[in-house]
Design an enzyme around this catalytic site. Structure first.
Site, PDB file in Angstrom:
ATOM      1  N   ARG A   3       0.833  -1.200   0.000  1.00  0.00           N
ATOM      2  CA  ARG A   3       0.000   0.000   0.000  1.00  0.00           C
ATOM      3  C   ARG A   3       0.873   1.257   0.000  1.00  0.00           C
ATOM      4  O   ARG A   3       1.938   1.278   0.628  1.00  0.00           O
ATOM      5  CB  ARG A   3      -0.905   0.006   1.233  1.00  0.00           C
ATOM      6  CG  ARG A   3      -2.022  -1.008   1.164  1.00  0.00           C
ATOM      7  CD  ARG A   3      -2.826  -1.056   2.447  1.00  0.00           C
ATOM      8  NE  ARG A   3      -2.033  -1.632   3.531  1.00  0.00           N
ATOM      9  CZ  ARG A   3      -2.521  -1.908   4.741  1.00  0.00           C
ATOM     10  NH1 ARG A   3      -3.790  -1.649   4.995  1.00  0.00           N
ATOM     11  NH2 ARG A   3      -1.762  -2.437   5.665  1.00  0.00           N
ATOM     12  N   LYS A  12       7.341  -2.067   8.898  1.00  0.00           N
ATOM     13  CA  LYS A  12       6.898  -2.404   7.541  1.00  0.00           C
ATOM     14  C   LYS A  12       7.939  -1.952   6.518  1.00  0.00           C
ATOM     15  O   LYS A  12       8.245  -2.694   5.568  1.00  0.00           O
ATOM     16  CB  LYS A  12       5.534  -1.731   7.267  1.00  0.00           C
ATOM     17  CG  LYS A  12       4.992  -1.948   5.863  1.00  0.00           C
ATOM     18  CD  LYS A  12       4.676  -3.393   5.574  1.00  0.00           C
ATOM     19  CE  LYS A  12       3.495  -3.906   6.357  1.00  0.00           C
ATOM     20  NZ  LYS A  12       2.220  -3.267   6.034  1.00  0.00           N
ATOM     21  N   LYS A 100     -13.886 -17.423   1.886  1.00  0.00           N
ATOM     22  CA  LYS A 100     -12.921 -17.998   0.928  1.00  0.00           C
ATOM     23  C   LYS A 100     -13.645 -18.647  -0.250  1.00  0.00           C
ATOM     24  O   LYS A 100     -13.165 -18.580  -1.392  1.00  0.00           O
ATOM     25  CB  LYS A 100     -12.012 -19.001   1.633  1.00  0.00           C
ATOM     26  CG  LYS A 100     -11.011 -18.332   2.573  1.00  0.00           C
ATOM     27  CD  LYS A 100     -10.128 -19.348   3.285  1.00  0.00           C
ATOM     28  CE  LYS A 100      -9.119 -18.640   4.185  1.00  0.00           C
ATOM     29  NZ  LYS A 100      -8.235 -19.608   4.902  1.00  0.00           N
ATOM     30  N   ARG A 104     -13.368 -17.975  -4.251  1.00  0.00           N
ATOM     31  CA  ARG A 104     -13.181 -19.071  -5.223  1.00  0.00           C
ATOM     32  C   ARG A 104     -14.211 -19.000  -6.349  1.00  0.00           C
ATOM     33  O   ARG A 104     -13.870 -19.146  -7.534  1.00  0.00           O
ATOM     34  CB  ARG A 104     -13.293 -20.423  -4.522  1.00  0.00           C
ATOM     35  CG  ARG A 104     -12.063 -20.844  -3.739  1.00  0.00           C
ATOM     36  CD  ARG A 104     -12.174 -22.297  -3.337  1.00  0.00           C
ATOM     37  NE  ARG A 104     -11.018 -22.764  -2.582  1.00  0.00           N
ATOM     38  CZ  ARG A 104     -10.778 -24.038  -2.294  1.00  0.00           C
ATOM     39  NH1 ARG A 104     -11.642 -24.960  -2.683  1.00  0.00           N
ATOM     40  NH2 ARG A 104      -9.699 -24.389  -1.621  1.00  0.00           N
ATOM     41  N   HIS A 227     -12.065 -22.960  14.834  1.00  0.00           N
ATOM     42  CA  HIS A 227     -11.135 -23.694  13.981  1.00  0.00           C
ATOM     43  C   HIS A 227     -10.379 -24.741  14.793  1.00  0.00           C
ATOM     44  O   HIS A 227     -10.150 -25.862  14.318  1.00  0.00           O
ATOM     45  CB  HIS A 227     -10.174 -22.720  13.312  1.00  0.00           C
ATOM     46  CG  HIS A 227     -10.861 -21.715  12.442  1.00  0.00           C
ATOM     47  ND1 HIS A 227     -10.230 -20.606  11.932  1.00  0.00           N
ATOM     48  CD2 HIS A 227     -12.146 -21.648  11.993  1.00  0.00           C
ATOM     49  CE1 HIS A 227     -11.086 -19.902  11.209  1.00  0.00           C
ATOM     50  NE2 HIS A 227     -12.251 -20.504  11.245  1.00  0.00           N
TER      51      HIS A 227
END
Length: 268
Positions: A3, A12, A100, A104, A227
């Site tokens: 960015r 960064k 996700k 896809r 998860h």
């Protein structure tokens, strides 16, 4: 690609400069500026996206939809559990898999060549904490077993995930397929991971057991814990077989992956 609005984020900047010193070309672009994305993507044959999908930091999976229109071959940000196999995932964690799958479908509807990489469990999140949520360093005193601790997980060093991904992007065998990173020596239960650590430190840890019901009681509203539930209580990662032409260690035997034993040794 980075960015333009980095500001004074020195970490960064140092990270980007380290990439440049290794031969990377830095390109400035923004998800808020579509033309900048088109210009950046046009410089590459393949786009690999590692945008954050971790809810404890920032969940940005759907931003990838802005990339879809300008790409020649796309490796979207997945690198975990195959979302196509998680249709029955529990709330609130299923949002990760649902998002996700949205990406896809957009890729496939646009006719963009793709490769999906299902890399299972990041070693840094799971092995460092002996498969305990909220821990990234192994204790030398105690451990909490999730259920009986015998469900198999699959643990992969993040550098190995990158190596297999880079192998796959120029391989016609992986075009329009999902590949799975399933190192055979790293398909282990939590108990087996703990036993390796105990061998290194020369002592047995004090163990407590967190039952499935107790885990579900504390899981409510926490995406990441959902998860852990599917991996450690249901064994979702090792519950199916993968064909050799979709398994990364079989496709690329020349890559020497880091075993769980080797990974844990760094903490001794």
């Amino acid at each position: 690609m980075h960015r333009p609005e980095i500001g004074v984020d020195i970490e960064k900047i140092q990270l980007l400069l380290s990439f440049k010193m290794q031969g990377a070309h830095l390109v400035s672009a923004s998800f808020d500026d579509y033309q900048s994305l088109v210009d950046a993507v046009s410089l590459a044959d393949v786009v690999i996206c590692a945008i954050s999908g971790v809810h404890i930091r920032s969940h940005q999976i759907l931003l990838q939809l802005k990339l879809v229109q300008a790409i020649k071959r796309f490796v979207p940000s997945e690198f975990g559990t195959d979302p196509a196999r998680m249709e029955e995932a529990m709330e609130p964690g299923r949002i990760t898999f649902d998002d996700k799958m949205v990406v896809r479908r957009a890729i496939e509807e646009a006719g963009i060549p793709f490769t999906y990489v299902a890399a299972n469990c990041f070693a840094g999140y799971f092995l460092g904490g002996l498969c305990q949520p909220g821990f990234i360093l192994p204790s030398r005193e105690r451990v909490t077993l999730l259920g009986d601790g015998n469900q198999k997980g699959i643990y992969v060093d993040e550098d190995d995930i990158a190596a297999y991904t880079l192998k796959a992007i120029d391989d016609p065998r992986t075009l329009n397929k999902t590949i799975y990173v399933k190192p055979p020596k790293n398909v282990l239960s939590q108990r087996e991971v703990v036993q390796i650590w105990e061998k290194y430190i020369g002592k047995e840890l004090q163990k407590t057991v967190l039952s499935e019901q107790e885990f579900l009681a504390v899981m409510k509203g926490q995406v990441g814990l959902t998860h852990y539930y599917h991996v450690c209580y249901e064994g979702c990662l090792a519950s199916f077989e993968v064909d050799d032409d979709q398994e990364a260690t079989k496709l690329y035997p020349e890559v020497r992956y880091t075993t769980v034993e080797e990974y844990l040794k760094r903490y001794v």
